[in-house]
Scaffold this motif. Structure first.
Motif, PDB file in Angstrom:
ATOM      1  N   GLN A  57       0.838  -1.234  -0.007  1.00  0.00           N
ATOM      2  CA  GLN A  57      -0.105   0.051   0.198  1.00  0.00           C
ATOM      3  C   GLN A  57       0.918   1.323  -0.084  1.00  0.00           C
ATOM      4  O   GLN A  57       1.901   1.400   0.945  1.00  0.00           O
ATOM      5  CB  GLN A  57      -1.002  -0.038   1.149  1.00  0.00           C
ATOM      6  CG  GLN A  57      -1.838  -1.151   1.073  1.00  0.00           C
ATOM      7  CD  GLN A  57      -2.878  -1.183   0.255  1.00  0.00           C
ATOM      8  OE1 GLN A  57      -3.303  -0.035  -0.120  1.00  0.00           O
ATOM      9  NE2 GLN A  57      -3.275  -2.554  -0.212  1.00  0.00           N
ATOM     10  N   LEU A  58       0.528   2.160  -0.789  1.00  0.00           N
ATOM     11  CA  LEU A  58       0.977   3.472  -1.096  1.00  0.00           C
ATOM     12  C   LEU A  58       0.384   4.562  -0.040  1.00  0.00           C
ATOM     13  O   LEU A  58      -0.705   4.629  -0.320  1.00  0.00           O
ATOM     14  CB  LEU A  58       1.200   3.876  -2.185  1.00  0.00           C
ATOM     15  CG  LEU A  58       1.607   5.480  -2.649  1.00  0.00           C
ATOM     16  CD1 LEU A  58       3.226   5.566  -2.401  1.00  0.00           C
ATOM     17  CD2 LEU A  58       1.581   5.638  -4.163  1.00  0.00           C
ATOM     18  N   VAL A  59       1.082   5.415   0.969  1.00  0.00           N
ATOM     19  CA  VAL A  59       0.414   6.322   1.659  1.00  0.00           C
ATOM     20  C   VAL A  59       1.317   7.455   1.294  1.00  0.00           C
ATOM     21  O   VAL A  59       2.545   7.701   1.519  1.00  0.00           O
ATOM     22  CB  VAL A  59       0.620   5.892   2.978  1.00  0.00           C
ATOM     23  CG1 VAL A  59      -0.127   7.219   3.798  1.00  0.00           C
ATOM     24  CG2 VAL A  59      -0.101   4.725   3.517  1.00  0.00           C
ATOM     25  N   LEU A  60       0.585   8.699   0.753  1.00  0.00           N
ATOM     26  CA  LEU A  60       1.295   9.841   0.289  1.00  0.00           C
ATOM     27  C   LEU A  60       1.060  11.174   1.362  1.00  0.00           C
ATOM     28  O   LEU A  60      -0.190  10.991   2.050  1.00  0.00           O
ATOM     29  CB  LEU A  60       0.716  10.300  -0.947  1.00  0.00           C
ATOM     30  CG  LEU A  60       1.108   9.295  -2.015  1.00  0.00           C
ATOM     31  CD1 LEU A  60       0.368   9.855  -3.425  1.00  0.00           C
ATOM     32  CD2 LEU A  60       2.686   9.315  -2.249  1.00  0.00           C
ATOM     33  N   ASN A  61       1.985  11.927   1.696  1.00  0.00           N
ATOM     34  CA  ASN A  61       1.779  12.781   2.558  1.00  0.00           C
ATOM     35  C   ASN A  61       1.295  14.156   1.829  1.00  0.00           C
ATOM     36  O   ASN A  61       2.149  14.642   0.869  1.00  0.00           O
ATOM     37  CB  ASN A  61       3.147  13.168   3.034  1.00  0.00           C
ATOM     38  CG  ASN A  61       3.203  14.415   4.172  1.00  0.00           C
ATOM     39  OD1 ASN A  61       2.384  15.343   4.067  1.00  0.00           O
ATOM     40  ND2 ASN A  61       3.828  14.111   5.283  1.00  0.00           N
ATOM     41  N   ASP A  62       0.116  14.458   1.936  1.00  0.00           N
ATOM     42  CA  ASP A  62      -0.467  15.796   1.225  1.00  0.00           C
ATOM     43  C   ASP A  62       0.125  16.822   1.352  1.00  0.00           C
ATOM     44  O   ASP A  62       0.496  17.581   0.243  1.00  0.00           O
ATOM     45  CB  ASP A  62      -2.080  15.503   1.603  1.00  0.00           C
ATOM     46  CG  ASP A  62      -3.003  14.424   1.318  1.00  0.00           C
ATOM     47  OD1 ASP A  62      -2.488  13.620   0.442  1.00  0.00           O
ATOM     48  OD2 ASP A  62      -3.964  14.313   2.010  1.00  0.00           O
ATOM     49  N   GLU A  63       0.476  17.255   2.292  1.00  0.00           N
ATOM     50  CA  GLU A  63       1.177  18.462   2.750  1.00  0.00           C
ATOM     51  C   GLU A  63       2.676  18.574   1.912  1.00  0.00           C
ATOM     52  O   GLU A  63       2.915  19.321   1.180  1.00  0.00           O
ATOM     53  CB  GLU A  63       1.509  18.713   4.040  1.00  0.00           C
ATOM     54  CG  GLU A  63       2.168  19.874   4.361  1.00  0.00           C
ATOM     55  CD  GLU A  63       2.404  20.423   6.024  1.00  0.00           C
ATOM     56  OE1 GLU A  63       3.198  21.123   6.246  1.00  0.00           O
ATOM     57  OE2 GLU A  63       1.773  19.513   6.662  1.00  0.00           O
ATOM     58  N   ALA A  64       3.513  17.368   2.084  1.00  0.00           N
ATOM     59  CA  ALA A  64       4.512  17.180   1.123  1.00  0.00           C
ATOM     60  C   ALA A  64       4.518  17.349  -0.318  1.00  0.00           C
ATOM     61  O   ALA A  64       5.208  17.696  -1.018  1.00  0.00           O
ATOM     62  CB  ALA A  64       5.341  16.048   1.812  1.00  0.00           C
ATOM     63  N   MET A  65       3.330  16.395  -0.814  1.00  0.00           N
ATOM     64  CA  MET A  65       3.178  16.447  -2.048  1.00  0.00           C
ATOM     65  C   MET A  65       2.871  17.877  -2.818  1.00  0.00           C
ATOM     66  O   MET A  65       3.067  18.229  -3.744  1.00  0.00           O
ATOM     67  CB  MET A  65       1.900  15.511  -2.273  1.00  0.00           C
ATOM     68  CG  MET A  65       2.366  13.934  -2.144  1.00  0.00           C
ATOM     69  SD  MET A  65       3.403  13.349  -3.332  1.00  0.00           S
ATOM     70  CE  MET A  65       1.959  13.294  -4.856  1.00  0.00           C
ATOM     71  N   GLU A  66       1.962  18.678  -1.867  1.00  0.00           N
ATOM     72  CA  GLU A  66       1.575  19.825  -2.404  1.00  0.00           C
ATOM     73  C   GLU A  66       2.921  20.896  -2.514  1.00  0.00           C
ATOM     74  O   GLU A  66       3.042  21.951  -3.399  1.00  0.00           O
ATOM     75  CB  GLU A  66       0.728  20.744  -1.416  1.00  0.00           C
ATOM     76  CG  GLU A  66       0.194  21.855  -1.995  1.00  0.00           C
ATOM     77  CD  GLU A  66      -0.868  21.893  -3.116  1.00  0.00           C
ATOM     78  OE1 GLU A  66      -1.084  22.861  -3.745  1.00  0.00           O
ATOM     79  OE2 GLU A  66      -1.402  20.679  -3.293  1.00  0.00           O
ATOM     80  N   ILE A  67       3.964  20.773  -1.746  1.00  0.00           N
ATOM     81  CA  ILE A  67       5.172  21.356  -1.886  1.00  0.00           C
ATOM     82  C   ILE A  67       5.941  20.760  -2.694  1.00  0.00           C
ATOM     83  O   ILE A  67       6.503  21.759  -3.696  1.00  0.00           O
ATOM     84  CB  ILE A  67       5.854  21.409  -0.435  1.00  0.00           C
ATOM     85  CG1 ILE A  67       4.847  22.098   0.768  1.00  0.00           C
ATOM     86  CG2 ILE A  67       7.224  21.895  -0.534  1.00  0.00           C
ATOM     87  CD1 ILE A  67       5.692  21.677   1.946  1.00  0.00           C
ATOM     88  N   VAL A  68       6.220  19.755  -3.144  1.00  0.00           N
ATOM     89  CA  VAL A  68       7.217  19.125  -3.955  1.00  0.00           C
ATOM     90  C   VAL A  68       6.667  18.994  -5.538  1.00  0.00           C
ATOM     91  O   VAL A  68       7.139  19.176  -6.403  1.00  0.00           O
ATOM     92  CB  VAL A  68       7.723  17.905  -3.511  1.00  0.00           C
ATOM     93  CG1 VAL A  68       8.755  17.052  -4.537  1.00  0.00           C
ATOM     94  CG2 VAL A  68       8.258  17.897  -2.112  1.00  0.00           C
ATOM     95  N   ARG A  69       5.375  18.475  -5.340  1.00  0.00           N
ATOM     96  CA  ARG A  69       4.564  18.175  -6.760  1.00  0.00           C
ATOM     97  C   ARG A  69       5.275  17.168  -7.717  1.00  0.00           C
ATOM     98  O   ARG A  69       5.578  17.744  -8.783  1.00  0.00           O
ATOM     99  CB  ARG A  69       4.457  19.387  -7.556  1.00  0.00           C
ATOM    100  CG  ARG A  69       3.383  20.397  -6.811  1.00  0.00           C
ATOM    101  CD  ARG A  69       2.923  21.960  -7.305  1.00  0.00           C
ATOM    102  NE  ARG A  69       2.210  22.529  -6.734  1.00  0.00           N
ATOM    103  CZ  ARG A  69       0.900  22.536  -6.723  1.00  0.00           C
ATOM    104  NH1 ARG A  69       0.134  21.554  -7.443  1.00  0.00           N
ATOM    105  NH2 ARG A  69      -0.023  22.957  -6.037  1.00  0.00           N
ATOM    106  N   PRO A  70       5.904  16.264  -7.261  1.00  0.00           N
ATOM    107  CA  PRO A  70       6.496  14.954  -7.953  1.00  0.00           C
ATOM    108  C   PRO A  70       5.493  14.738  -8.999  1.00  0.00           C
ATOM    109  O   PRO A  70       4.226  14.534  -8.980  1.00  0.00           O
ATOM    110  CB  PRO A  70       6.859  14.052  -7.085  1.00  0.00           C
ATOM    111  CG  PRO A  70       5.654  14.112  -5.972  1.00  0.00           C
ATOM    112  CD  PRO A  70       5.518  15.605  -5.741  1.00  0.00           C
ATOM    113  N   SER A  71       6.210  14.183 -10.181  1.00  0.00           N
ATOM    114  CA  SER A  71       5.261  13.706 -11.346  1.00  0.00           C
ATOM    115  C   SER A  71       4.806  12.221 -10.968  1.00  0.00           C
ATOM    116  O   SER A  71       5.335  11.569  -9.922  1.00  0.00           O
ATOM    117  CB  SER A  71       6.083  13.318 -12.620  1.00  0.00           C
ATOM    118  OG  SER A  71       7.106  12.345 -12.236  1.00  0.00           O
ATOM    119  N   ALA A  72       3.709  11.589 -11.624  1.00  0.00           N
ATOM    120  CA  ALA A  72       3.001  10.586 -11.356  1.00  0.00           C
ATOM    121  C   ALA A  72       4.161   9.269 -11.518  1.00  0.00           C
ATOM    122  O   ALA A  72       4.496   8.344 -10.871  1.00  0.00           O
ATOM    123  CB  ALA A  72       1.825  10.122 -12.116  1.00  0.00           C
TER     124      ALA A  72
END
Length: 224
Positions: free
Chosen positions: A82-97
């Protein structure tokens, strides 16, 4: 109320005492999931008391592009990882899929390597429809445990129980929403470190992990 600064002789002692608070779950035929490596001796005693299968729950951080120390999420081992993403970090970094997929596969390979080291060719135990008891030797900040609990929820476990010997009150309270039941033997008023609550808190070796996992097969019935 906790008795003293060193409540537990060692991890096996903590596991035996933790098991006593979990006997009501025995009839649910739970799966006991240890966070390696320190959680394994504790979980071993719980699994033994409940005659339950013992498995590992390995969590690997997904690092940000160019900054691997900055976590943008985590992947958790299991029959269906299972993949769990950190929403706050994702908003900052915005990595590609594409980056997320590649980084996840890289971490899954490391999980597979470690699982092979501990289990040889044994596959993870499916959690769907089962009661999952997550065990560690203690909790400090709770970051790894939180990710693990979220992932188990995604794996469709029927019931999630978090069981630890010791944890700070604020961390424990923050984890209540991630589990159906939380069992903790000691909640110190002034928590500093997990190891201070053990007489013996030496690092758990790979050899001890393997020994616990091999010994845990002895009490299992074929349908366990």
């Amino acid at each position: 109320m906790h008795r003293s600064q060193t409540e537990f002789v060692d991890r096996h002692d903590a596991g035996q005492r933790l098991a006593g608070e979990l006997l009501h779950l025995k009839e649910e035929r739970p799966v006991v999931l240890a966070l390696p490596r320190g959680g394994v001796p504790v979980a071993f005693e719980v699994a033994k008391a409940l005659a339950a299968p013992l498995d590992l729950l390995m969590v690997r951080k997904l690092g940000a592009p160019g900054h691997p120390e900055y976590g943008i999420g985590a992947v958790v081992d299991g029959s269906e990882p299972q993949l769990v993403l950190n929403d706050e970090a994702m908003e900052i970094v915005r990595p590609s899929a594409e980056y997320i997929e590649a980084e996840m596969q890289r971490q899954l390979k490391e999980i597979e390597r470690r699982r092979a080291q501990y289990f040889s060719d044994r596959a993870p135990i499916p959690l769907s429809g089962r009661t999952a008891i997550v065990v560690d030797d203690g909790i400090a900040t709770g970051g790894t445990v939180r990710v693990a609990l979220k992932a188990i929820g995604k794996a469709n476990a029927a019931r999630i129980v978090l069981a630890v010997p010791v944890a700070p009150r604020d961390t424990l309270e923050s984890l209540h929403d991630e589990a159906d039941e939380v069992v903790c033997l000691s909640v110190p008023d002034h928590f500093r470190a997990v190891g201070l609550h053990y007489d013996n808190f030496e690092q758990t070796s790979d050899a001890e992990v393997v020994a616990c996992l091999n010994a845990a097969r002895e009490w299992l019935s074929p349908e366990a």
